[in-house]
Design an enzyme around this catalytic site. Structure first.
Site, PDB file in Angstrom:
ATOM      1  N   ARG A 163       0.831  -1.196   0.000  1.00  0.00           N
ATOM      2  CA  ARG A 163       0.000   0.000   0.000  1.00  0.00           C
ATOM      3  C   ARG A 163       0.870   1.251   0.000  1.00  0.00           C
ATOM      4  O   ARG A 163       1.901   1.298   0.652  1.00  0.00           O
ATOM      5  CB  ARG A 163      -0.903   0.001   1.255  1.00  0.00           C
ATOM      6  N   GLY A 210      -0.468   5.276  -1.281  1.00  0.00           N
ATOM      7  CA  GLY A 210      -1.301   6.443  -0.946  1.00  0.00           C
ATOM      8  C   GLY A 210      -2.730   6.112  -0.555  1.00  0.00           C
ATOM      9  O   GLY A 210      -3.481   6.972  -0.121  1.00  0.00           O
ATOM     10  N   GLU A 217       0.493  -3.947  -9.639  1.00  0.00           N
ATOM     11  CA  GLU A 217      -0.569  -3.818  -8.621  1.00  0.00           C
ATOM     12  C   GLU A 217      -0.281  -4.653  -7.372  1.00  0.00           C
ATOM     13  O   GLU A 217      -1.195  -5.195  -6.750  1.00  0.00           O
ATOM     14  CB  GLU A 217      -1.941  -4.180  -9.211  1.00  0.00           C
ATOM     15  N   GLY A 218       0.983  -4.755  -7.054  1.00  0.00           N
ATOM     16  CA  GLY A 218       1.355  -5.482  -5.842  1.00  0.00           C
ATOM     17  C   GLY A 218       1.162  -6.983  -5.955  1.00  0.00           C
ATOM     18  O   GLY A 218       1.110  -7.675  -4.938  1.00  0.00           O
ATOM     19  N   THR A 219       1.078  -7.501  -7.172  1.00  0.00           N
ATOM     20  CA  THR A 219       0.852  -8.949  -7.317  1.00  0.00           C
ATOM     21  C   THR A 219       2.136  -9.713  -7.629  1.00  0.00           C
ATOM     22  O   THR A 219       2.143 -10.938  -7.607  1.00  0.00           O
ATOM     23  CB  THR A 219      -0.144  -9.258  -8.454  1.00  0.00           C
ATOM     24  N   ILE A 253       7.420  -2.337  -4.939  1.00  0.00           N
ATOM     25  CA  ILE A 253       8.263  -1.267  -5.480  1.00  0.00           C
ATOM     26  C   ILE A 253       8.730  -0.395  -4.311  1.00  0.00           C
ATOM     27  O   ILE A 253       7.912   0.069  -3.508  1.00  0.00           O
ATOM     28  CB  ILE A 253       7.470  -0.411  -6.491  1.00  0.00           C
ATOM     29  N   TYR A 264     -14.161   7.657 -20.144  1.00  0.00           N
ATOM     30  CA  TYR A 264     -14.351   7.570 -18.709  1.00  0.00           C
ATOM     31  C   TYR A 264     -15.857   7.652 -18.515  1.00  0.00           C
ATOM     32  O   TYR A 264     -16.441   8.718 -18.640  1.00  0.00           O
ATOM     33  CB  TYR A 264     -13.667   8.795 -18.124  1.00  0.00           C
TER      34      TYR A 264
HETATM   35  C1  LIG Z   1     -10.224  11.094  -6.183  1.00  0.00           C
HETATM   36  C2  LIG Z   1      -9.399  10.156  -6.992  1.00  0.00           C
HETATM   37  C3  LIG Z   1      -8.936  10.568  -8.224  1.00  0.00           C
HETATM   38  C4  LIG Z   1      -8.166   9.696  -9.002  1.00  0.00           C
HETATM   39  N1  LIG Z   1      -7.667  10.146 -10.199  1.00  0.00           N
HETATM   40  C5  LIG Z   1      -6.853   9.346 -10.918  1.00  0.00           C
HETATM   41  C6  LIG Z   1      -6.264   9.810 -12.138  1.00  0.00           C
HETATM   42  O1  LIG Z   1      -6.475  10.949 -12.548  1.00  0.00           O
HETATM   43  N2  LIG Z   1      -5.460   8.967 -12.814  1.00  0.00           N
HETATM   44  C7  LIG Z   1      -5.181   7.709 -12.360  1.00  0.00           C
HETATM   45  O2  LIG Z   1      -4.441   6.993 -13.000  1.00  0.00           O
HETATM   46  N3  LIG Z   1      -5.737   7.243 -11.225  1.00  0.00           N
HETATM   47  C8  LIG Z   1      -6.547   8.019 -10.485  1.00  0.00           C
HETATM   48  N4  LIG Z   1      -7.091   7.548  -9.327  1.00  0.00           N
HETATM   49  C9  LIG Z   1      -6.782   6.193  -8.867  1.00  0.00           C
HETATM   50  C10 LIG Z   1      -5.547   6.123  -7.951  1.00  0.00           C
HETATM   51  O3  LIG Z   1      -5.234   7.373  -7.437  1.00  0.00           O
HETATM   52  C11 LIG Z   1      -4.361   5.582  -8.719  1.00  0.00           C
HETATM   53  O4  LIG Z   1      -4.591   4.244  -9.034  1.00  0.00           O
HETATM   54  C12 LIG Z   1      -3.039   5.702  -7.972  1.00  0.00           C
HETATM   55  O5  LIG Z   1      -2.021   5.334  -8.858  1.00  0.00           O
HETATM   56  C13 LIG Z   1      -2.936   4.861  -6.743  1.00  0.00           C
HETATM   57  O6  LIG Z   1      -1.800   5.308  -6.017  1.00  0.00           O
HETATM   58  P1  LIG Z   1      -1.714   5.115  -4.439  1.00  0.00           P
HETATM   59  O7  LIG Z   1      -0.378   5.588  -4.003  1.00  0.00           O
HETATM   60  O8  LIG Z   1      -2.859   5.719  -3.767  1.00  0.00           O
HETATM   61  O9  LIG Z   1      -1.754   3.528  -4.353  1.00  0.00           O
HETATM   62  P2  LIG Z   1      -2.589   2.592  -3.396  1.00  0.00           P
HETATM   63  O10 LIG Z   1      -3.997   2.963  -3.437  1.00  0.00           O
HETATM   64  O11 LIG Z   1      -1.944   2.538  -2.075  1.00  0.00           O
HETATM   65  O12 LIG Z   1      -2.376   1.188  -4.147  1.00  0.00           O
HETATM   66  C14 LIG Z   1      -2.850   0.962  -5.435  1.00  0.00           C
HETATM   67  C15 LIG Z   1      -2.454  -0.435  -5.916  1.00  0.00           C
HETATM   68  O13 LIG Z   1      -1.049  -0.534  -6.061  1.00  0.00           O
HETATM   69  C16 LIG Z   1      -0.490  -1.486  -5.166  1.00  0.00           C
HETATM   70  N5  LIG Z   1       0.690  -0.864  -4.570  1.00  0.00           N
HETATM   71  C17 LIG Z   1       0.705   0.252  -3.804  1.00  0.00           C
HETATM   72  N6  LIG Z   1       1.961   0.540  -3.438  1.00  0.00           N
HETATM   73  C18 LIG Z   1       2.751  -0.406  -3.981  1.00  0.00           C
HETATM   74  C19 LIG Z   1       4.144  -0.661  -3.949  1.00  0.00           C
HETATM   75  N7  LIG Z   1       4.975   0.145  -3.291  1.00  0.00           N
HETATM   76  N8  LIG Z   1       4.631  -1.728  -4.617  1.00  0.00           N
HETATM   77  C20 LIG Z   1       3.780  -2.575  -5.292  1.00  0.00           C
HETATM   78  N9  LIG Z   1       2.465  -2.384  -5.340  1.00  0.00           N
HETATM   79  C21 LIG Z   1       1.949  -1.310  -4.695  1.00  0.00           C
HETATM   80  C22 LIG Z   1      -1.568  -1.783  -4.164  1.00  0.00           C
HETATM   81  O14 LIG Z   1      -1.466  -3.096  -3.662  1.00  0.00           O
HETATM   82  C23 LIG Z   1      -2.834  -1.549  -4.975  1.00  0.00           C
HETATM   83  O15 LIG Z   1      -3.129  -2.687  -5.723  1.00  0.00           O
HETATM   84  C24 LIG Z   1      -7.882   8.391  -8.536  1.00  0.00           C
HETATM   85  C25 LIG Z   1      -8.351   7.992  -7.297  1.00  0.00           C
HETATM   86  C26 LIG Z   1      -9.094   8.855  -6.518  1.00  0.00           C
HETATM   87  C27 LIG Z   1      -9.562   8.399  -5.191  1.00  0.00           C
END
Ligand SMILES: Cc1cc2nc3c(=O)[nH]c(=O)nc-3n(C[C@H](O)[C@H](O)[C@H](O)COP(=O)(O)OP(=O)(O)OC[C@H]3O[C@@H](n4cnc5c(N)ncnc54)[C@H](O)[C@@H]3O)c2cc1C
Lengths: 264, 498
Positions: free
Chosen positions: B82, B84, B212-214, B218, B403
Site C-alpha cells: 500500500r 497512498g 498492482e502489488g501482485t 516497489i 471515462y
Molecule cells: C479522487 C481520486 C482521483 C483519481 N484520479 C486518478 C487519475 O487521474 N489517474 C489515475 O491513473 N488514477 C486516479 N485515481 C486512482 C488512484 O489514485 C491511482 O490508481 C493511484 O495510482 C494509486 O496510487 P496510491 O499511491 O494511492 O496507491 P494505493 O492505493 O496505495 O495502491 C494501489 C495499488 O497498487 C499497489 N501498490 C501500492 N503501493 C505499492 C508498492 N509500493 N509496490 C507494489 N504495489 C503497490 C496496491 O497493492 C494496490 O493494488 C484516482 C483515485 C481517486 C480516489
C-alpha cells in the site's frame, strides 16, 4: 386491517430549469420522484405492517403509465397491492376532477383508513385529500407529523398535527383520511437484495376510464371547473453571474457577499 | 492453531522482524485497511463483508521490505502493498483471513533531484504532490497530474500504471519511469538502472510497472522531469453539439502531430456536473497547450484549425479563464475524500462511480453509443439513475480513452449497493469494450473487481501474464485476488454467492 395509501409521482423540482430568455420552465429530463409527503405515508404504513403483519396496504396513484417501475419498487418493499389509474382521458384534470376520479375508485373499496401526504411538491394546493374527504364523507386531517403506533388500530389512532407553532394531539376515528408531512421522519425501507428484480406484476393493477366509466364531462380538461384566468411564470431576472477564483480574493468576495446578505 | 492464535503469532513475528512502532494493529486502522474506494459506500456505512488484515507494517528500508516478504512467503501469508490508499478497483481489498499490509509510509525520502540529467529519484512512499512541489520551486515538473495527486504516492502510482491529466503531452507513468527498485516475495531486491534507453532484452521495468502489488513491492523509482513553463499555458474551451464532435477535434489535433497537455471531450450529462456554470446543458470540449512559447503557439493554432474543421458541431467558444479556473481546482484532496465519506454516512448516496476504458478512434464512438443504449434498456434500475455520461480525457495517435460516469439513487441496503447498481452497469461497459476489441482498464488497474475479465482482456497473451506470477510469486502471497482471477473470492466478495 386495511390501509390505502394515496400517492403521487411528481417531477423533481430540483431538476427543473428556468429559461431566462423565453421565461419558461424547462421540464426536459426531469425525473419523477415519489412526492415526499406521500412517501412518509407509505413508510408509516410499512412500519405499522412490521408490527402487525396482517395489515394490508394498497398503494393508489393516478398518473402516466411511466410511473410503473417506481410503483413496482413499492410492491417490492412489501406493499400488498398497487393500483395505477391511468387514461389519456384523465389528462389535464384539475384537483377537483382528480378527486372525483380517485373517489369513484375508492368508493367501491373497503378500508379502515386512507393515508396520504398533505400536499404535493408540484401543485402545492393541498386540495385533494380534503376534497376526497368531502366526496367520500370521511373525516380528513392534514399536517400529521406523527402517529402513536400503539394506538393505531381499525377503530382509531392518536395523531400529532402541526398547527402553526403548536403541535396538537387528536384521536381520529376511522374510516378517515390522514395526511402526512414529510417531516414525520418515517422513511421507506430498503428493498431487499433478493426482491430487487422481483416480478410483482400480479400485484399491480391498471385502471382506466373503461372500468370507472366516468362521464367525459366530469374528467380531464372538460371536467375541470377551475378556470385559469392567466398563467405566467414568475419572471426571474437572470442575476449577474459572477465567477470568482478559488483564491484569497475569491474567498473574500464570497465572504463579504454572504455577510452583506446577513448569512454570516 | 486457531485463526486468532495464528494472528497473534504473526503480529509477534512482525514485531520481532521490525519494531513495535512499525506494526499497527489499531482496530479502526485495520477496518480502513480492509478495503479501498471500490467499497467506499459499504465502508462508510459500516457494512463491510471482507476480513480485516492482521496488521499494517511500515518498513524503513528495502532490506526491511525484503525481510518482511521472505517471512510472509515462508509462512504463506497474504501481503497487500500500500502507498497512498487511493486505489479504486479493489486493489487494496483484503480477501484472506491472514493478511499483512506493507505500507510505504516510512519510505518517504526524495533521494535525488538531478536537474542536469532531468531525473528525480524517490522512495515509494513519497506523495507525488511533495515531489511536484519541490520540482516546481526549481522550475521543473514531473508532468504527472492524476486527480489524486494530493494523496497518491509514487509507489502506488507506478504499481497501477496511473495516468495524469496532462498525459496527452507527457504520457502515462510508464513513459516517465526511467528505472526502479523492487523486492520480490523470495526477498530478492532488483534495481533497474537509470539509462536513457537500451536494447538489453525485454524491458523489465514493465514487470514492476502496473503489477498492482501482485508480483513485487516497489521501493524506489526514478522518473523523468521536465521544464515547466506555466506562464505560457493556454486554455481552450468549446460547447459542442455532441461528444462525437469533441472526439473528432481531439483526433484531428493528435493525428496532425500536436500534443496538447489537456485534451478532453465531455458528454452533456458529465459536462453538467463539472461545468454547470457554463455548459448550458451542452457537451464540452477542453484543450490546453503548454511548454515552450513557440510550441504553445503552434499547438494553439492547431487546436483552432481543428475546431474550424468541425465547426458544424461547435456551438460556441467558452471564455478561457473559466477553463483555467477549472484546471486549477480539479484535484481531490484528502479533505474532499473525507467529505465524501461523511456525506455517505448521512445520506443514501455517494459521489458516483466511474469506469475507464480505451479503444481506437474508430471504435470509441461505437462503444460509447452501445453502452448508453444498453444501460438505458437493460439496466433494471435505470429509473433510479441520476447521472449517466462520460468523457474522453487521454488521447493517443491511434485512439483515446472513455471515462464513463454514473450515479443513482440507492434504494437497497449499503452492503448490496454494488451488486444492485454498479456491477450491472460496469458489466455492460466491460462487455461492450471487450466485444469491440478495446481495453476494459485504461488507468485504474484491474484490481479485484475486474479480475473476472483479465483472461478476456489479454486473450492468448494471458499466458505471458500467468507465467510471470508463477515465476515471481510461486506461493501466491502477493495481493490475493488482484489482476489474477480467484474464483472463491469473486464468488464470496463480488457476487456474494456464498
Ligand atoms: C479522487 C481520486 C482521483 C483519481 N484520479 C486518478 C487519475 O487521474 N489517474 C489515475 O491513473 N488514477 C486516479 N485515481 C486512482 C488512484 O489514485 C491511482 O490508481 C493511484 O495510482 C494509486 O496510487 P496510491 O499511491 O494511492 O496507491 P494505493 O492505493 O496505495 O495502491 C494501489 C495499488 O497498487 C499497489 N501498490 C501500492 N503501493 C505499492 C508498492 N509500493 N509496490 C507494489 N504495489 C503497490 C496496491 O497493492 C494496490 O493494488 C484516482 C483515485 C481517486 C480516489
Amino acid at each position: 386491517m386495511k390501509i390505502i395509501c394515496l400517492v403521487k409521482y411528481v417531477p423533481n423540482v430540483e431538476d427543473i430549469k428556468y429559461d431566462y430568455e423565453e421565461n419558461v420552465l424547462i421540464r426536459d429530463n426531469v425525473k419523477l420522484i415519489l412526492n415526499p409527503d406521500d412517501a412518509a405515508a407509505v413508510a408509516y404504513s410499512l412500519k405499522a405492517k412490521e408490527v402487525n403483519p396482517d395489515l394490508s396496504i394498497e398503494v393508489l396513484t393516478m398518473g402516466p403509465k411511466s410511473v410503473r417501475p417506481f410503483v413496482e419498487d413499492l410492491l417490492r418493499r412489501n406493499v400488498n397491492k398497487a393500483t395505477i389509474i391511468s387514461d389519456p382521458a384523465f389528462a389535464g384534470s384539475d384537483t377537483y376532477a382528480t378527486s372525483k376520479i380517485l373517489a369513484s375508485y375508492l368508493k367501491e373499496k373497503e378500508y379502515d383508513c386512507i393515508l396520504t401526504g398533505s400536499k404535493s411538491l408540484d401543485g402545492d394546493t393541498a386540495h385533494v385529500p380534503a376534497q376526497l374527504g368531502e366526496l367520500l364523507s370521511l373525516n380528513q386531517m392534514s399536517n400529521i407529523i406523527s402517529i402513536d403506533q400503539d394506538s393505531f388500530n381499525e377503530k382509531s389512532a392518536i395523531i400529532e398535527v402541526e398547527s402553526g407553532d403548536k403541535t396538537l394531539t387528536y384521536r381520529m376515528s376511522f374510516p378517515a383520511i390522514l395526511s402526512f408531512r414529510k417531516e414525520t421522519g418515517y422513511e421507506l425501507p430498503y428493498i431487499k437484495y433478493e426482491n430487487m428484480s422481483l416480478d410483482v406484476s400480479d400485484k399491480l393493477n391498471f385502471i382506466s376510464n373503461e372500468e370507472l366509466q366516468l362521464d367525459e364531462d366530469m374528467i380531464g380538461l372538460k371536467g375541470s371547473l377551475t378556470r385559469v384566468a392567466n398563467t405566467y411564470n414568475k419572471n426571474f431576472k437572470e442575476k449577474n453571474k459572477i465567477v470568482v477564483k478559488n483564491d484569497d480574493q475569491g474567498i473574500d468576495y464570497v465572504y463579504s457577499f454572504l455577510k452583506k446578505k446577513g448569512f454570516v | 492453531m486457531s485463526v486468532i492464535e495464528k494472528e497473534q503469532e504473526v503480529v509477534e513475528n512482525l514485531v520481532d522482524l521490525l519494531s513495535e512502532e512499525q506494526v499497527n494493529t489499531n482496530n479502526e486502522d485495520l477496518y480502513e485497511a480492509s478495503v479501498d474506494r471500490y467499497k467506499k459506500y459499504a465502508f462508510a456505512r459500516n457494512a463491510l463483508d471482507v476480513p480485516q488484515p492482521v496488521a499494517i507494517v511500515y518498513p524503513n528500508s528495502s532490506d526491511e521490505v525484503s525481510k518482511l516478504l521472505q517471512f510472509c512467503n515462508e509462512e504463506r501469508i497474504n501481503v497487500i502493498p500500500r502507498s497512498g490508499d487511493t486505489s479504486t478497483e479493489g486493489g487494496l481489498e483484503n480477501w484472506k483471513d491472514i493478511t499483512v499490509i506493507i505500507d510505504a509510509e516510512n519510505l518517504n525520502r526524495i533521494v535525488d533531484i538531478d536537474t542536469y540529467n532531468m531525473q528525480a529519484t524517490v522512495q515509494a512512499g513519497v506523495p507525488l504532490e511533495e515531489l511536484e512541489d519541490e520540482l516546481r520551486e526549481k522550475g521543473f515538473t514531473t508532468g504527472h497530474s492524476p486527480q489524486s495527486k494530493p494523496v497518491a504516492k509514487m509507489g502506488g502510482l507506478v504499481a497501477t500504471r496511473s495516468i495524469g491529466q496532462l498525459s496527452t503531452l507527457y504520457g502515462g507513468i510508464e513513459d516517465m519511469v526511467i528505472g526502479l527498485e523492487c523486492v520480490f516475495p523470495d526477498g530478492h531486491i532488483s534495481k533497474i538502472k537509470n539509462v536513457p534507453r537500451r536494447a538489453g532484452g525485454p524491458d523489465i521495468r514493465h514487470i514492476a510497472i502496473g503489477n498492482e502489488g501482485t508480483l513485487c513491492y516497489i521501493t524506489e523509482v526514478t522518473v523523468k522531469i521536465f521544464k515547466h513553463y506555466p506562464e505560457n499555458n493556454k486554455f481552450y474551451g468549446y460547447l459542442t453539439e455532441d461528444i462525437e464532435t469533441g472526439i473528432k477535434v481531439l483526433r484531428e489535433v493528435m493525428v496532425n502531430g500536436y500534443r496538447p497537455s489537456v485534451a478532453r471531450a465531455y458528454s452533456e450529462e458529465d459536462a453538467k456536473q463539472h461545468f454547470y456554470h457554463f455548459s448550458k446543458d451542452k457537451c464540452v470540449l477542453i484543450l490546453m497547450a503548454e511548454g515552450p512559447e513557440n510550441i504553445v503557439e503552434a499547438t494553439g493554432e492547431a487546436v483552432e484549425e481543428a475546431v474550424d474543421k468541425f465547426s458544424d458541431g461547435i456551438i460556441e467558444e467558452v471564455d478561457s479563464e473559466l477553463i483555467e479556473n477549472w484546471f486549477n481546482n480539479l484535484n481531490w484532496s484528502q479533505q474532499d475524500i473525507e467529505d465524501e465519506y461523511e456525506g455517505m454516512k448521512e445520506n443514501d448516496s455517494h459521489a458516483g462511480f466511474t469506469t475507464e476504458i480505451s479503444a481506437d478512434w474508430g471504435t470509441i464512438p461505437i462503444i460509447y453509443n452501445n453502452v448508453m443504449e444498453r444501460i438505458k434498456n437493460e439496466f433494471p434500475r435505470a429509473h433510479e439513475l441520476t447521472l449517466l455520461g462520460g468523457h474522453s480525457s487521454h488521447s493517443y495517435i491511434n485512439g483515446t480513452n472513455l471515462y464513463f460516469v454514473y450515479n443513482y439513487e440507492i434504494n437497497c441496503a449499503p452492503e448490496d449497493e454494488l451488486r444492485v447498481y454498479h456491477h450491472p452497469i460496469h458489466k455492460i461497459i466491460v462487455e461492450e469494450t471487450l466485444k469491440h476489441g478495446g481495453s476494459m482498464c485504461h488507468h485504474h488497474g484491474i484490481g479485484k473487481y475486474r479480475s473476472q475479465w483479465t483472461k478476456e482482456e489479454h486473450g492468448s497473451a494471458y499466458y505471458m501474464l500467468e507465467k510471470l506470477k508463477e515465476v515471481f510469486d510461486p506461493n501466491g502471497i502477493m495481493n490475493y485476488g488482484s489482476i489474477y482471477p480467484k474464483e472463491d473470492g469473486i464468488k464470496k466478495y463480488i457476487k456474494k454467492e456464498e
